[in-house]
Scaffold this active site. Structure first.
Site, mmCIF file in Angstrom:
data_model
loop_
_atom_site.group_PDB
_atom_site.id
_atom_site.type_symbol
_atom_site.label_atom_id
_atom_site.label_comp_id
_atom_site.label_asym_id
_atom_site.label_seq_id
_atom_site.Cartn_x
_atom_site.Cartn_y
_atom_site.Cartn_z
ATOM 1 N N LYS A 31 -4.267 8.215 5.576
ATOM 2 C CA LYS A 31 -5.251 8.942 6.063
ATOM 3 C C LYS A 31 -4.838 10.120 7.291
ATOM 4 O O LYS A 31 -3.978 9.615 7.922
ATOM 5 C CB LYS A 31 -6.743 8.198 6.885
ATOM 6 N N SER A 32 -5.461 11.226 7.220
ATOM 7 C CA SER A 32 -5.018 12.228 8.179
ATOM 8 C C SER A 32 -5.005 11.959 9.614
ATOM 9 O O SER A 32 -4.344 12.145 10.428
ATOM 10 C CB SER A 32 -5.414 13.443 7.882
ATOM 11 N N TYR B 180 -4.237 8.995 11.136
ATOM 12 C CA TYR B 180 -3.192 8.390 11.501
ATOM 13 C C TYR B 180 -1.723 9.068 11.078
ATOM 14 O O TYR B 180 -1.097 9.007 11.919
ATOM 15 C CB TYR B 180 -2.958 7.007 10.619
ATOM 16 N N ALA B 181 -1.772 9.858 10.340
ATOM 17 C CA ALA B 181 -0.700 10.931 10.083
ATOM 18 C C ALA B 181 -0.507 11.912 11.037
ATOM 19 O O ALA B 181 0.869 11.892 11.554
ATOM 20 C CB ALA B 181 -0.849 11.547 8.640
ATOM 21 N N ARG B 182 -1.537 12.122 11.744
ATOM 22 C CA ARG B 182 -1.471 13.184 13.003
ATOM 23 C C ARG B 182 -0.892 12.576 14.203
ATOM 24 O O ARG B 182 -0.718 13.065 15.062
ATOM 25 C CB ARG B 182 -2.759 13.695 13.066
ATOM 26 N N LEU C 245 -0.002 -3.132 2.700
ATOM 27 C CA LEU C 245 0.158 -2.105 3.320
ATOM 28 C C LEU C 245 1.386 -1.784 4.381
ATOM 29 O O LEU C 245 1.548 -2.931 5.079
ATOM 30 C CB LEU C 245 -0.959 -1.698 4.236
ATOM 31 N N GLU C 246 1.976 -0.782 4.373
ATOM 32 C CA GLU C 246 3.408 -0.595 5.495
ATOM 33 C C GLU C 246 2.941 0.546 6.322
ATOM 34 O O GLU C 246 2.459 1.646 5.887
ATOM 35 C CB GLU C 246 4.467 -0.335 4.758
ATOM 36 N N GLN D 253 -6.314 6.155 1.530
ATOM 37 C CA GLN D 253 -7.225 6.424 0.691
ATOM 38 C C GLN D 253 -6.627 6.052 -0.905
ATOM 39 O O GLN D 253 -5.451 6.454 -1.166
ATOM 40 C CB GLN D 253 -7.460 8.023 0.507
#
Length: 188
Positions: A111-112, A114-116, A136-137, A156
């Site tokens: 998800k963006s 977390y990526a951000r 999940l990692e 997602q």
């Protein structure tokens, strides 16, 4: 092959048990306020992270080897917020249990939100007829500690349906991660 919409996802979850537990809408808040969203989206399903983590540590000076993985390289943690050390990672699992149909391939993207923050979610594809909780990692690429929130959206799932059924599914091959429950470490 076609990407599947929210209508298809709801039908597969409600009629065929593809995702359990299943949230038909998009949840953006709980009794404590705003959360990272989860549930059905336009062309995917946002999964939640369970409150069960394995945080990578190097206290035993182990070598990371996928053929002979040392479980002592992780510290087990249970709680609603997991702190990942700088430049490290943690394993977790989805709240949701998946049963992938024989003619479907599922890809997972972070998800963006977390990526951000420099937190990368990595999951391998869910192959036709694979089932289980998804491991999940979470990689913390920052020089600072990072938080992961249990029971909130973290990634997602996108579903691709083929025009034809595969010849050999994950179940047919007797895949080593079939039916996994909990956070599952590498198996040789």
């Amino acid at each position: 092959m076609s990407i599947k919409s929210d209508r298809w996802i709801r039908q597969m979850a409600e009629c065929h048990g593809m995702i359990e537990p299943f949230e038909a809408g998009q949840v953006r808040a709980n009794e404590h306020g705003k959360i990272v969203s989860y549930g059905t989206s336009s062309y995917g399903y946002d999964v939640r992270c369970a409150a069960e983590f394995k945080i990578f540590t190097n206290i035993n000076s182990a070598v990371v080897d996928p053929k002979t993985f040392d479980a002592n390289s992780f510290v087990d943690f249970g709680g609603d917020v997991c702190i990942i050390p700088p430049n490290s990672f943690a394993l977790a699992r989805t709240v949701e249990y998946f049963r992938i149909p024989r003619n479907v391939l599922t890809i997972c993207l972070g998800k963006s939100t977390y990526a951000r923050c420099g937190i990368i979610v990595n999951v391998t594809p869910l192959e036709p007829e694979w089932e289980g909780h998804v491991t999940l990692e979470f990689s913390n690429t920052t020089p600072l500690p990072a938080r992961i929130y249990a029971h909130e959206g973290v990634a997602q799932m996108i579903f691709f349906e083929s025009d034809e059924v595969c010849e050999v599914s994950y179940r047919d091959r007797g895949g080593k991660y079939q039916g996994q429950q909990g956070v599952t470490l590498p198996r040789a």
